[in-house]
Each structure stands twice: as C-alpha cells, then as structure tokens.
Design an enzyme around this catalytic site. Sequence first.
Site, PDB file in Angstrom:
ATOM      1  N   LYS A  42      55.707 -20.902 -59.737  1.00  0.00           N
ATOM      2  CA  LYS A  42      55.228 -20.666 -61.100  1.00  0.00           C
ATOM      3  C   LYS A  42      55.165 -19.226 -61.612  1.00  0.00           C
ATOM      4  O   LYS A  42      55.428 -18.973 -62.779  1.00  0.00           O
ATOM      5  CB  LYS A  42      53.880 -21.342 -61.259  1.00  0.00           C
ATOM      6  CG  LYS A  42      52.984 -21.283 -60.005  1.00  0.00           C
ATOM      7  CD  LYS A  42      52.025 -22.489 -59.899  1.00  0.00           C
ATOM      8  CE  LYS A  42      51.448 -22.599 -58.498  1.00  0.00           C
ATOM      9  NZ  LYS A  42      50.924 -23.898 -58.170  1.00  0.00           N
ATOM     10  N   TYR A  93      49.824 -26.076 -47.471  1.00  0.00           N
ATOM     11  CA  TYR A  93      50.293 -26.986 -48.529  1.00  0.00           C
ATOM     12  C   TYR A  93      51.569 -26.415 -49.125  1.00  0.00           C
ATOM     13  O   TYR A  93      51.618 -25.237 -49.493  1.00  0.00           O
ATOM     14  CB  TYR A  93      49.214 -27.138 -49.615  1.00  0.00           C
ATOM     15  CG  TYR A  93      49.641 -28.064 -50.734  1.00  0.00           C
ATOM     16  CD1 TYR A  93      49.640 -29.441 -50.558  1.00  0.00           C
ATOM     17  CD2 TYR A  93      50.054 -27.556 -51.971  1.00  0.00           C
ATOM     18  CE1 TYR A  93      50.038 -30.302 -51.579  1.00  0.00           C
ATOM     19  CE2 TYR A  93      50.452 -28.404 -52.995  1.00  0.00           C
ATOM     20  CZ  TYR A  93      50.439 -29.768 -52.801  1.00  0.00           C
ATOM     21  OH  TYR A  93      50.828 -30.606 -53.813  1.00  0.00           O
ATOM     22  N   ASP A 135      56.577 -19.695 -47.492  1.00  0.00           N
ATOM     23  CA  ASP A 135      56.264 -20.283 -48.790  1.00  0.00           C
ATOM     24  C   ASP A 135      55.433 -19.253 -49.558  1.00  0.00           C
ATOM     25  O   ASP A 135      54.240 -19.094 -49.317  1.00  0.00           O
ATOM     26  CB  ASP A 135      55.482 -21.588 -48.585  1.00  0.00           C
ATOM     27  CG  ASP A 135      55.119 -22.239 -49.910  1.00  0.00           C
ATOM     28  OD1 ASP A 135      55.265 -21.575 -50.956  1.00  0.00           O
ATOM     29  OD2 ASP A 135      54.678 -23.396 -49.897  1.00  0.00           O
TER      30      ASP A 135
END
Length: 427
Positions: A265, A142, A237
């Site tokens: 984040k 994802y 990622d």
Amino acid sequence: MSKSSELFEMANALIPGGVNSPVRAWKAMGGDPFFVVRGKGCTLTDEDGKIYLDYVGSWGPMILGHAHSEVVAAVEEAARDGLSFGAPTRREVDLARMIVEAVPSIEKVRLVNSGTEATLSAIRLARAYTKRSKIIKTIGGYHGHHDALLAAAGSGVATLAIPSTPGVPDSVVQDTVLVPYNDIDAARDAFARHDGEIAAVMVEPIAGNMGVVPPQPGYLETLRVLCTEHESILIFDEVMTGFRVAYGGAQELYGVLPDLTTLGKIIGGGLPIGAYGGSHEIMKRVAPEGDVYQAGTLSGNPVATASGIATLQLLRSSGFYEELEKKAQKLMRGFQKGADDAGVPIQINSVGSMMTVFFTDKPVVDFASAGAADGKRYAKFWRSMLDQGIYLPPSPFEAFFLSISHSNRDLDRTINNAALAFKSLSE
Ligand code: HOZ
C-alpha cells in the site's frame, strides 16, 4: 443510535461481519466501529462528525497524512486522463524506477494490486525458481490471506484467535513449515529437517502483525546465511516496513539483502497496489519474459501509480525520516512516562515510526510473548483513548503508525490523554 452504528447495522445485513476486512470490526475491542467520512492530515472525521487523531494511517501507508495536497493533485490529474487501460503507461516505468533505485535488493519489479498478491506471487516464483515446494513461515507473521501463508498467522487471524482457517486444504498447509520469529535454532532445525525441500523463507524483517517485534541482532543475518547455504530464496515481506522504517525499507536499515521483496500500500500512497521484486536472474522467470504466470488488468493502475510516485517523491525529501523518528521518540517517551507514573507495566516495541504498546513486564520477542501480554488491558486503554478522540489500532496485534503530519501539539495531546488512560487502568 449513532450514524456509525446505524450504518454498521445495515452493513451487517449486507457484508460479512459488516466490514470488508476483519480487524476494522473492532471485535477484540468491543463496540461498533466508526464509519469514516474523511481524513485530513493526521485526523479522521466519522459519520457523526467526531474527529479523531489517527494512529492507524490505513495500516501504514498514510505516512504523509491523509489527503496530502500534492498526492491528491497527482491523483486528480491522472484520473482526468482515464482510470484504467489494461495497457502500459509511463507512470509504471517511473514508479518501477523509483522502487529499483530505493530498495537495495530490487533490480527488477512487478506491480500488482495488493500485498497479498505480492506475497503469493513471490512464493510462486520462489517455488518455480528452486523447483521445491516448502515455505518456512514465522508463527504470528502475516503475509496476506492466501492459503499457503495463513497458518498460525498474525493480524486479524490472531486478533480473532482463529487457530486455522477452514477452506485451506491440508495438502497446502503441509508445505508450510512454521518456526517462532527471532528463533535462530528453530530456523536451523527446520532447514535440517527438510533438507533440500525449502523453496523459501518468508519473513517480515520487522514483525508488524503480532504487534511490532524487531529482529534480534543476528536473526536476519542468520536467515540470509541459511538461505544461501541451502539455495533457498529469502523473501522479505516489506509491505509494512518498505519506505516506512527507511526509504529503502528494513533491508536498508539492517543491511541484510533478501532475494525477493514484497511491497504494498505505501507505494500507492494508500491506493490499492503491491509489488514484488528481486534480482534480474530471478525476476526474468516472470511471464511474459519467463514461464511463471502472473497477471492482472488493474496491475500498475494509472491512478495508483500517480499517487505512489507523488508519495515517494515527498518521502525522498531530505530529513524526512529523521523528523518522523523524532516524533515517534517523543510519543514513546511520553507513553512510557505515563505508564511509569501510573505504575502500569508496559513494553514499547518500535522501529522508526511504527510501534506497539504491550501490556506486560516481560520483553516481547515473538508471537508467544506478544500473546502473553494483557490484551484485555490493551482493549481498556484503547477504549479510553478512543473516548478522548484518539484512534489506536483496534487490536493488540497491530502496529501504531505515525505520520509526518502529527504535530508536536497532537503528540502532546496524545501523551496527556495516554497518561490519563494509564492512570484509569491502575485505579
Ligand atoms: N491486514 C491489515 C492489518 N495488518 C488490515 C486489517 C484490516 O483492515 O482488517
């Protein structure tokens, strides 16, 4: 009716599904989600005054725990000076320097507002740089919710069992080549089938959105070799793993360097931020230095960068990751013992302070084996932990994240409650 349930009812009338991101609706677990009033350290307090030990940590970034005093002080100071300028600030330079110094493959970095923005920008850049279109993506990986990478995605897409997302044109999906995670032959085969067409391989170096699935020995190394041989861009990622599994992320841990890295984040200490970076050679193509356009008024926001700088400064302190890993080891040993004593077969997959408990007796190495674990059993375990005030990810396809503020007492309490929860599964 609890205050959280009342709020959820109101939210459902106003917000799709009552939430602003799907997994937090607890669809796969059942029941209404709690609404959070505040977080402090490793705890969350909900609208009804119930306090939970938090193992979600805003899906990773709260590695220091919630509302760390030094981070909050930095945020307050920055906020007093103004919330957004749409003009450059010193803090952007400071945070960029910290990222470049930390992440082995990054020489130049662009700050954006989320992990999704980071991955979509990295893909645009890889396509421009290679003058090719196709992206290899792992099944169950994802990378945010943009069109090119939603096919066979993990996280909420897997949690809700959505096979493909309406609204994504076939023409976009045609350029996404899917391969199972950890499958070297499938990756080789994809390169052979699409010789000269692959712009990039986009991969979580440690999968975290099908639950935690570490790379098997040689997997990342082979992806590196394939990308180099075929002049394709390897994108790691590291939205979950960056500054989490080591200060320099998974690439530092495994010693495999991608061409581009995406971050999220954690580099804002939980405030909305993201970043993508790589070599000067590739990054110089980004506008205004180059011709690949990407922009954002809020990018490099003064409050988010202040929070990020304060967070990274604390992560740099000596022994931080060793201490965090010790806590994670204790938790895992406790979980494993509780499950063994209750005769419940589990597999705990982990790297550093991120982990997943899969209810299966078979190793979990990819999305197929993650999906073969017993999700209903996880939901029962999750509910029983929640009833005892312990908040685990409300999906079998997400990672548990530990923070440095989880004390030994908190861990012992979690382990004892897990033992009871495992026992109740076997009854
Ligand atoms: N994508 C995040 C978890 N991997 C967010 C989940 C949510 O809030 O829906």
